[in-house]
Design a protein around this motif. Structure first.
Motif, PDB file in Angstrom:
ATOM      1  N   ALA A 362       0.809  -1.231  -0.057  1.00 51.83           N
ATOM      2  CA  ALA A 362      -0.065  -0.009   0.039  1.00 51.83           C
ATOM      3  C   ALA A 362       0.847   1.258   0.054  1.00 51.83           C
ATOM      4  N   VAL A 363       2.014   1.068   0.109  1.00 53.35           N
ATOM      5  CA  VAL A 363       3.281   2.134  -0.193  1.00 53.35           C
ATOM      6  C   VAL A 363       3.605   2.457  -1.495  1.00 53.35           C
ATOM      7  N   ASN A 364       3.191   3.620  -1.885  1.00 52.99           N
ATOM      8  CA  ASN A 364       3.487   4.259  -3.195  1.00 52.99           C
ATOM      9  C   ASN A 364       5.155   4.593  -3.453  1.00 52.99           C
ATOM     10  N   ARG A 365       5.544   5.426  -2.496  1.00 51.95           N
ATOM     11  CA  ARG A 365       6.754   5.959  -2.582  1.00 51.95           C
ATOM     12  C   ARG A 365       8.050   5.076  -2.079  1.00 51.95           C
ATOM     13  N   TRP A 366       9.147   5.211  -2.618  1.00 53.20           N
ATOM     14  CA  TRP A 366      10.100   4.002  -2.505  1.00 53.20           C
ATOM     15  C   TRP A 366      10.738   3.924  -0.847  1.00 53.20           C
ATOM     16  N   GLY A 367      10.618   4.892  -0.202  1.00 51.39           N
ATOM     17  CA  GLY A 367      11.126   4.502   1.285  1.00 51.39           C
ATOM     18  C   GLY A 367      11.364   5.911   1.838  1.00 51.39           C
ATOM     19  N   SER A 368      12.386   6.033   2.705  1.00 55.12           N
ATOM     20  CA  SER A 368      12.849   7.151   3.361  1.00 55.12           C
ATOM     21  C   SER A 368      14.120   7.372   3.644  1.00 55.12           C
ATOM     22  N   THR A 369      14.647   8.493   4.139  1.00 56.41           N
ATOM     23  CA  THR A 369      16.022   8.910   4.676  1.00 56.41           C
ATOM     24  C   THR A 369      16.125   9.540   5.883  1.00 56.41           C
ATOM     25  N   TRP A 370      17.090   9.129   6.528  1.00 56.27           N
ATOM     26  CA  TRP A 370      17.439   9.673   8.146  1.00 56.27           C
ATOM     27  C   TRP A 370      18.578  10.056   8.183  1.00 56.27           C
ATOM     28  N   LEU A 371      18.810  11.242   8.796  1.00 53.51           N
ATOM     29  CA  LEU A 371      20.208  11.611   9.185  1.00 53.51           C
ATOM     30  C   LEU A 371      20.008  11.661  10.803  1.00 53.51           C
ATOM     31  N   PHE A 372      20.957  10.948  11.460  1.00 51.68           N
ATOM     32  CA  PHE A 372      21.411  10.949  12.691  1.00 51.68           C
ATOM     33  C   PHE A 372      22.616  11.323  13.061  1.00 51.68           C
ATOM     34  N   GLU A 373      22.779  12.407  14.127  1.00 50.54           N
ATOM     35  CA  GLU A 373      23.924  12.677  15.071  1.00 50.54           C
ATOM     36  C   GLU A 373      24.278  11.752  15.899  1.00 50.54           C
ATOM     37  N   LEU A 374      25.538  11.008  15.879  1.00 48.08           N
ATOM     38  CA  LEU A 374      25.883   9.945  16.719  1.00 48.08           C
ATOM     39  C   LEU A 374      26.605  10.597  17.997  1.00 48.08           C
TER      40      LEU A 374
END
Length: 529
Positions: A362-374
């Motif tokens: 049911a998800v049309n878009r390819w995915g997601s991006t995430w920027l974390f500071e470690l």
């Protein structure tokens, strides 16, 4: 068409004058140990109609591809992206259809005979994601992003040879040679900007084949074309943000001898020593809630050699397919207990699909991006703590389509891990760098005065495979099969229906009996009186 061939040797690589010989008819290379970049620059008139039409509808189109194999990112080619194909696109008009772009991408990166993934999109506005708000503040032009797993460029090379090279006719040989070199490339870029009206195709191979590079480079077949050659070495410049380049240059067919050169420039991306590495894994068993672990030796956590007036922090940038996602509310928390338990300093940006309930189909878009500071340990911990430093990121799996085995695989590309060092007052002239690489996804989430120091991934394959339990289609032993589940579902629904019907009939019967008894009771009372 302009062709640029650049060899970059390490400081300790051997070189003798007879390994590069230039004559009026050709330039010959013998057993050269070096990284190699091939770059082709096309005017719009050099391109076939189907490609030119898409570019004329684009304000900006940038493709970034990286192999799943580990490779050495040496200066000045130190930048990294996660494995797979990344697309950044901005149409000239926001209201125009992007079907032509998706059609072109599907044709150029179609699924190969061996079953490797291709591009799956019909319209960019439906399949692509919008970058985080931080990218707009940084002045990023691209308004849509896309990523897909793409282990091989075989179909893309075939497309270039059949469409591009045939179109170029008399320049077909030079075009085919560059196209075939992409099969062994570690990274490939395709850049178009409407302000320049040129398309630049470049491929980088970070290591030489066995025995070194050996080839004969001839002058271009057309007088309007040019072949530039460079044999260079890179080392750190006088300033901490600079790279110094020295070596030999020539224009094949024009110059009679190789010309010595030396220059320096500030660089956006820098390579750390090869010993500065990281690894990625998932805690087993993963279940439906896998946890990504990013492990870094303590020796790799020291501040990079950035300018003194910069502030440095360690980051990771995740590119997740639609089957794997993060909970923005959980990961975006400021709860110090949660962050400390995962060695995270905080979520700095995210974009894409974050629906917590939707199944993958049911998800049309390819995915997601995430920027974390470690988070990084304090300086005094470097001498007392000997174990590796591990940051963990809790993720989730979507429900996937059924399979015969009862499992499906989710392929998660390794994130990039880097130090970002920024300074408000530091003067940076990045435009002077002839090897500069931008629009990598994460670089636009930082200010223009930011330097990136890349850690090196330590693995044989830079993609993690997660087994996802799904509905078991194949019949056999066990209860959780399609037929059993369908039968159980039918029985439960039927029982529920009959129970509700029985309750309704009971209520109706009780109401009827009560209504019939009321007049009789009234009549009996009157008779007694």
């Amino acid at each position: 068409m302009k062709r640029r061939i650049t060899y970059i040797q390490r400081p300790d690589a051997p070189f003798e004058a007879q390994q590069a010989v230039l004559t009026s008819k050709s330039l010959t290379i013998h057993n050269l140990e070096a990284a190699r970049e091939d770059r082709l620059t096309f005017d719009l008139d050099d391109l076939p109609d189907e490609f030119r039409n898409v570019l004329q509808q684009s304000q900006e189109l940038r493709l970034r591809w990286a192999t799943e194999r580990p490779f050495d990112a040496i200066e000045p080619f130190a930048s990294r992206v996660s494995p797979g194909l990344h697309v950044q696109y901005t149409p000239l008009a926001l209201t125009q259809s992007s079907e032509a772009l998706c059609s072109l991408l599907r044709t150029a990166f179609e699924v190969n005979e061996d079953g490797l993934n291709g591009v799956n999109c019909t319209k960019a506005e439906e399949t692509f994601i919008t970058p985080p708000p931080q990218a707009a503040h940084a002045g990023a032009a691209a308004s849509l992003q896309y990523h897909t797993e793409l282990p091989s460029l075989k179909s893309f090379v075939e497309y270039i040879e059949q469409i591009f090279c045939d179109w170029l006719q008399e320049r077909r040989k030079e075009c085919s040679g560059t196209a075939e070199s992409l099969l062994t490339a570690d990274t490939v870029d395709l850049d178009y900007d409407s302000s320049s009206n040129t398309l630049v195709l470049s491929g980088l191979c970070s290591t030489a084949p066995e025995g070194g590079w050996s080839e004969e480079i001839k002058p271009p077949s057309s007088k309007s074309d040019k072949v530039e050659f460079g044999l260079l070495g890179a080392e750190r410049g006088i300033s901490a943000d600079e790279i110094k380049i020295g070596g030999l240059l020539a224009v094949v067919g024009e110059d009679k001898k190789l010309k010595p050169t030396m220059f320096s420039f500030p660089s956006r991306h820098h390579a750390l020593p090869e010993s500065v590495k990281y690894s990625v894994s998932f805690a087993q068993p993963t279940g439906l809630h896998p946890t990504m672990s990013i492990t870094i030796p303590h020796s790799s956590l020291h501040r990079p050699p950035a300018p003194d007036d910069t502030t440095c922090s360690l980051h990771t940038y995740l590119t997740l397919p639609s089957s794997v996602f993060g909970d923005q509310y959980q990961l975006g928390t400021t709860d110090p207990l949660f962050l400390q338990s995962h060695n995270l300093a905080g979520l700095r940006a995210h974009a894409g699909e974050t629906d917590l309930e939707a199944p993958d189909w049911a998800v049309n878009r390819w995915g997601s991006t995430w920027l974390f500071e470690l988070a990084t340990p304090a300086e005094n911990e470097f001498t007392t703590e000997r174990s590796d430093w591990t940051a963990t990121i809790p993720l989730h799996l979507r429900y996937l389509n059924p399979s015969d085995s009862g499992y499906r695989s989710a392929h998660v590309p390794w994130p990039v891990v880097f130090w970002a060092c920024s300074a408000e007052d530091h003067e940076v002239g990045m435009g002077l760098n002839p090897f500069d690489r931008t629009n990598l996804g994460y670089d636009t989430l930082f200010g223009p005065r930011t330097f990136f120091y890349q850690l090196h991934p330590d693995a044989d394959r830079l993609v993690e495979t997660v087994d996802v339990p799904v509905l078991h289609l194949k019949e056999g032993e066990g209860y959780f099969h399609t037929r059993n589940i369908e039968l159980a579902t039918t029985i439960v629904i039927s029982l529920g229906f009959f129970w509700i019907l029985w309750r309704l009939l009971r209520v109706a019967w009780s109401s009827g009996v009560g209504a019939n008894n009321t007049p009789n009771k009234t009549h009996d009372r009157q008779k007694k009186e």
